[in-house]
Design a protein around this motif. Sequence first.
Motif, PDB file in Angstrom:
ATOM      1  N   PRO A  62       0.811  -1.231   0.000  1.00  0.00           N
ATOM      2  CA  PRO A  62       0.000   0.000   0.000  1.00  0.00           C
ATOM      3  C   PRO A  62       0.837   1.271   0.000  1.00  0.00           C
ATOM      4  O   PRO A  62       0.360   2.328  -0.421  1.00  0.00           O
ATOM      5  CB  PRO A  62      -0.818  -0.117   1.300  1.00  0.00           C
ATOM      6  CG  PRO A  62      -0.822  -1.570   1.634  1.00  0.00           C
ATOM      7  CD  PRO A  62       0.477  -2.107   1.123  1.00  0.00           C
ATOM      8  N   GLU A  63       2.078   1.176   0.461  1.00  0.00           N
ATOM      9  CA  GLU A  63       2.915   2.375   0.511  1.00  0.00           C
ATOM     10  C   GLU A  63       3.339   2.852  -0.875  1.00  0.00           C
ATOM     11  O   GLU A  63       3.832   3.976  -1.029  1.00  0.00           O
ATOM     12  CB  GLU A  63       4.148   2.135   1.389  1.00  0.00           C
ATOM     13  CG  GLU A  63       5.081   1.023   0.940  1.00  0.00           C
ATOM     14  CD  GLU A  63       4.750  -0.337   1.542  1.00  0.00           C
ATOM     15  OE1 GLU A  63       5.697  -1.078   1.883  1.00  0.00           O
ATOM     16  OE2 GLU A  63       3.547  -0.650   1.667  1.00  0.00           O
ATOM     17  N   ILE A  64       3.175   1.981  -1.901  1.00  0.00           N
ATOM     18  CA  ILE A  64       3.461   2.410  -3.274  1.00  0.00           C
ATOM     19  C   ILE A  64       2.220   3.117  -3.818  1.00  0.00           C
ATOM     20  O   ILE A  64       1.176   2.495  -4.043  1.00  0.00           O
ATOM     21  CB  ILE A  64       3.849   1.215  -4.167  1.00  0.00           C
ATOM     22  CG1 ILE A  64       5.149   0.571  -3.665  1.00  0.00           C
ATOM     23  CG2 ILE A  64       4.005   1.659  -5.620  1.00  0.00           C
ATOM     24  CD1 ILE A  64       5.583  -0.667  -4.428  1.00  0.00           C
ATOM     25  N   ASP A 108      11.271  -3.498  -5.588  1.00  0.00           N
ATOM     26  CA  ASP A 108      12.207  -3.304  -4.466  1.00  0.00           C
ATOM     27  C   ASP A 108      12.796  -1.904  -4.499  1.00  0.00           C
ATOM     28  O   ASP A 108      13.016  -1.290  -3.436  1.00  0.00           O
ATOM     29  CB  ASP A 108      13.331  -4.349  -4.523  1.00  0.00           C
ATOM     30  CG  ASP A 108      12.840  -5.747  -4.179  1.00  0.00           C
ATOM     31  OD1 ASP A 108      11.730  -5.875  -3.618  1.00  0.00           O
ATOM     32  OD2 ASP A 108      13.555  -6.722  -4.498  1.00  0.00           O
ATOM     33  N   SER A 109      13.053  -1.391  -5.703  1.00  0.00           N
ATOM     34  CA  SER A 109      13.607  -0.028  -5.806  1.00  0.00           C
ATOM     35  C   SER A 109      12.603   1.007  -5.311  1.00  0.00           C
ATOM     36  O   SER A 109      12.990   2.014  -4.705  1.00  0.00           O
ATOM     37  CB  SER A 109      14.028   0.269  -7.248  1.00  0.00           C
ATOM     38  OG  SER A 109      12.892   0.534  -8.065  1.00  0.00           O
ATOM     39  N   LEU A 110      11.306   0.766  -5.559  1.00  0.00           N
ATOM     40  CA  LEU A 110      10.274   1.695  -5.089  1.00  0.00           C
ATOM     41  C   LEU A 110      10.131   1.640  -3.572  1.00  0.00           C
ATOM     42  O   LEU A 110       9.748   2.624  -2.949  1.00  0.00           O
ATOM     43  CB  LEU A 110       8.925   1.353  -5.744  1.00  0.00           C
ATOM     44  CG  LEU A 110       8.834   1.513  -7.266  1.00  0.00           C
ATOM     45  CD1 LEU A 110       7.442   1.112  -7.753  1.00  0.00           C
ATOM     46  CD2 LEU A 110       9.163   2.939  -7.694  1.00  0.00           C
ATOM     47  N   LEU A 111      10.421   0.472  -2.994  1.00  0.00           N
ATOM     48  CA  LEU A 111      10.282   0.314  -1.536  1.00  0.00           C
ATOM     49  C   LEU A 111      11.525   0.779  -0.774  1.00  0.00           C
ATOM     50  O   LEU A 111      11.512   0.858   0.443  1.00  0.00           O
ATOM     51  CB  LEU A 111      10.014  -1.164  -1.213  1.00  0.00           C
ATOM     52  CG  LEU A 111       8.674  -1.724  -1.717  1.00  0.00           C
ATOM     53  CD1 LEU A 111       8.640  -3.240  -1.553  1.00  0.00           C
ATOM     54  CD2 LEU A 111       7.494  -1.075  -0.999  1.00  0.00           C
TER      55      LEU A 111
END
Length: 433
Positions: free
Chosen positions: A394-396, A427-430
């Motif tokens: 959800p954080e994306i 993974d890069s977005l997180l």
Amino acid sequence: MHHLTSKLMIYRNIDKNSILFRLSDIYRQFEAESYVKDDLIRDIYIEINRLLDISTHYGFDNNLWHNYLAFVLAMTENPFTRVSEKVGANNGTVNKFAKGDFSIFKQLFDFDFSKLENELAIDCFTVITNYKAVVKGEQIFNKSVSEKVQELSQAIEQSEDDIELYQVITGFYKTYGVGKLGLNKAFRISTDDKSGFLCPITMTSDMLLDDLVGYESQKKELIKNTEAFVEGYRANNVLLYGDAGTGKSASIKAILNQYYSQGLRMIEVYKHEFKELPKVIAAIKNRNYRFIIYMDDLSFEEFEIEYKYLKAVLEGGLEPKPENVLIYATSNRRHLIRETWSDRSDMSEDEMHRSDTIEEKLSLAERFGVTIGYYKPNREEYFNIVTNLARRHPEIKLSDEELRSEAGKWEMRHGGMSGRTAQQFIDSLLGPV
């Protein structure tokens, strides 16, 4: 304590250098008053230190003495425990001895160390029976074994009589098995004498097949074969082949997690270890588990002859492969051997010899009764994988359009479209902004 351990029957095969028997001998000296105080305290501290090492390795907490005794019960392999892992509680005459041993273990659980502590002016047993472990990440210890052993420890603590105690311990064996093969999921060949021939892999992923987006037909075929295997029906060796990063290895690891509770275990064997395959099979063929021998990224170059060891196992040789063993392999090559490969013993241009070599090449791959192809996704499939993975977090906050745009840029810079590339993008977005 010594008068208890000396009466053990079924569990007499516990290592005499174990903490249990070493403490028992220390207590014998104490009760006989045949000791030098400082020497006895030193010997006690050595065993307490060993106990703390085991507790740290397995993440034990609260009553480390109880956890240790439960660990001994869980890891001791003998004819009784191996029968119990198959049938649980049973009616054999040996049960009389088993119940006697379990009663002894219960007395060891409840053992009063206060006399020893008072006379020697030490408090280490009080400390280990009321221990508060520092909380560690699960990578520090073998979480799978830790949870099972502590569950057994608590059940023994709460058992009210010998009948319940017997049911608890034999029930544990039937549910989880016994020894390292029972309590661990995965293994590799060990060169460390302390670990034994097969060494547990204590860090395994918790991925399930539903976590792998796409490849539905491939997963369905893998599930069908594996379910037949764990249920005791005939099943095939499996070769997963195709493009890099498409989820071949992830699928096999997910299969292990999905069917571990039904007795599935996995042994990872590398190509340079293939000569050890007969020894691996000998170690597992009579156990009550289903073993997948897992070979990742399998292929053979011109100068390599290890394929001959694999071929011998796949074909059965003089000793057929046991019914509780299958081979699952992944490869980027459909036939495992490069098309330009030629047998080192066959440098002749003779057409008959060339035909034999080609036949041997093809027969190796044909020994895998199930072959499943994994291919790079097309653009829409790639974006679908990205979107599905992103929505698990959800954080994306990116919209579908923004995800498509950024994922497209990512794959162009990072090796093309694949499930692996999609996961790396997520993974890069997180990561940190």
